[in-house]
Scaffold this motif. Structure first.
Motif, mmCIF file in Angstrom:
data_model
loop_
_atom_site.group_PDB
_atom_site.id
_atom_site.type_symbol
_atom_site.label_atom_id
_atom_site.label_comp_id
_atom_site.label_asym_id
_atom_site.label_seq_id
_atom_site.Cartn_x
_atom_site.Cartn_y
_atom_site.Cartn_z
ATOM 1 N N TYR A 1 0.822 -1.205 0.000
ATOM 2 C CA TYR A 1 0.000 0.000 0.000
ATOM 3 C C TYR A 1 0.858 1.259 0.000
ATOM 4 O O TYR A 1 1.783 1.391 0.798
ATOM 5 N N GLU B 1 -6.523 0.598 -3.588
ATOM 6 C CA GLU B 1 -5.999 0.028 -2.342
ATOM 7 C C GLU B 1 -7.130 -0.287 -1.362
ATOM 8 O O GLU B 1 -7.103 -1.313 -0.684
ATOM 9 N N ASP C 1 -8.670 -3.434 -2.483
ATOM 10 C CA ASP C 1 -7.812 -4.572 -2.166
ATOM 11 C C ASP C 1 -7.967 -4.969 -0.693
ATOM 12 O O ASP C 1 -8.046 -6.162 -0.372
#
Ligand code: LHQ
Length: 261
Positions: A3, A35, A38
């Motif tokens: 990240y 992100e 995710d």
């Protein structure tokens, strides 16, 4: 995925996600959206991750679209395509994740950042939090689900007033309107949000996740369809280990130990 825009840390059953672009008030970019998606995917797949706490680093929570990153003023940019690829799937990933998301609103939540805060399930606010529609301030309509949640949370008339006039809502007003669940002093609000997230994470998280699904479902169906869906999901939770444990613990007059299954 490594990240770049988030700090992500698992503390027991809670995944703490901090938007980490403080110099920009954690403004959103396509990378931030990727992100967050995710994280939702990972949390969805990992049984040890039972709740998310989302907050922002620094003074702001999230200032919405990073206005320095996209220069749409030339007129050849597709806003629709940008939203379909970024903030729409980000908000969908948060709503579809059948685990609770506690949003700790530390400062300004503006534009799509307002939508990001509303995509969570429960909002705790610092006394310094504020909600800024921002969209009409730059001539845009709301996005990232703000036009969906706002009338449902605060009523159609208030939503129109806030969105047309770009009215800034402070933390106290947000609590009175039902935009946030609770407001706390700045020095304790994060601990309060963490403690709520930990409490949820040690709860019957299968039941909490399916309660999130059932609440999502209720938004677009008739009463008859909804109670039918309740009966269907009651069957699922009624056959869970957490239900067995909950009833046994009640009868044995002890605290239940839920496993989230
Ligand atoms: C920022 C931003 C920002 C970059 C503060 N970008 N730096 C979707 C599709 C495509 C295009 C457009 O948009 C969208 C959806 C949207 O999100 S539209 C809404 C976009 N957001 C805004 O219009 C909000 C703009 N920001 C503000 O209104 C204020 O900055 C807020 C209310 C967030 C905070 O106000 P203050 O507490 O007074 O702080 P500030 O204005 O001084 O800002 C602090 C810093 O953050 C500042 O940088 P600096 O270097 O001067 O310290 C700002 O430039 C930066 N910043 N928002 N969106």
């Amino acid at each position: 995925m490594t990240y770049e825009t988030l700090l992500v840390e698992q503390i027991e059953g809670v995944v703490e996600v901090t938007l980490n672009r403080p110099e920009k008030y954690n403004a959103l970019t396509a990378q931030v959206a990727r992100e967050i998606m995710d994280v939702c995917k990972k949390v969805g797949r990992d049984a040890s991750m039972r709740a998310i706490l989302l907050t922002g680093a620094g003074r702001g929570f999230c200032a919405g679209q990073d206005l320095e990153e996209v220069d749409d003023r030339a007129g050849d940019h597709s806003f629709r395509s940008h939203l379909l690829k970024t903030y729409n799937p980000m908000a969908m990933a948060m709503r579809a994740l059948e685990k609770p998301i506690v949003v700790a609103v530390n400062g300004a939540a503006a534009g799509a950042g307002f939508g990001l805060a509303l995509a969570g399930d429960i909002r705790y606010a610092s006394e310094h939090a504020k909600f800024v529609p921002a969209f009409i301030g730059i001539g845009l309509v709301p996005d990232t689900g703000v036009s969906y949640w706002l009338p449902r949370l605060i009523g159609a008339g208030r939503a129109a007033e806030v969105l047309f006039s770009n009215e800034r809502i402070n933390a106290q007003q947000a609590a009175e309107m039902g935009l946030v669940n609770k407001v706390f002093p700045a020095d304790s609000f994060l601990d309060e949000a963490r403690s709520l997230a930990q409490k949820l994470a040690s709860g019957p998280t299968l039941g909490i996740g399916l309660t999130k699904r059932i609440l999502n479902h209720s938004l677009g169906v008739s009463f008859a369809e909804q109670i039918d869906y309740e009966a269907y999901l009651q069957d699922v939770t009624g056959h869970s280990a957490d239900y067995q444990e909950g009833v046994t613990a009640f009868l044995e007059k002890r605290a239940p130990e839920f496993k989230g299954m």
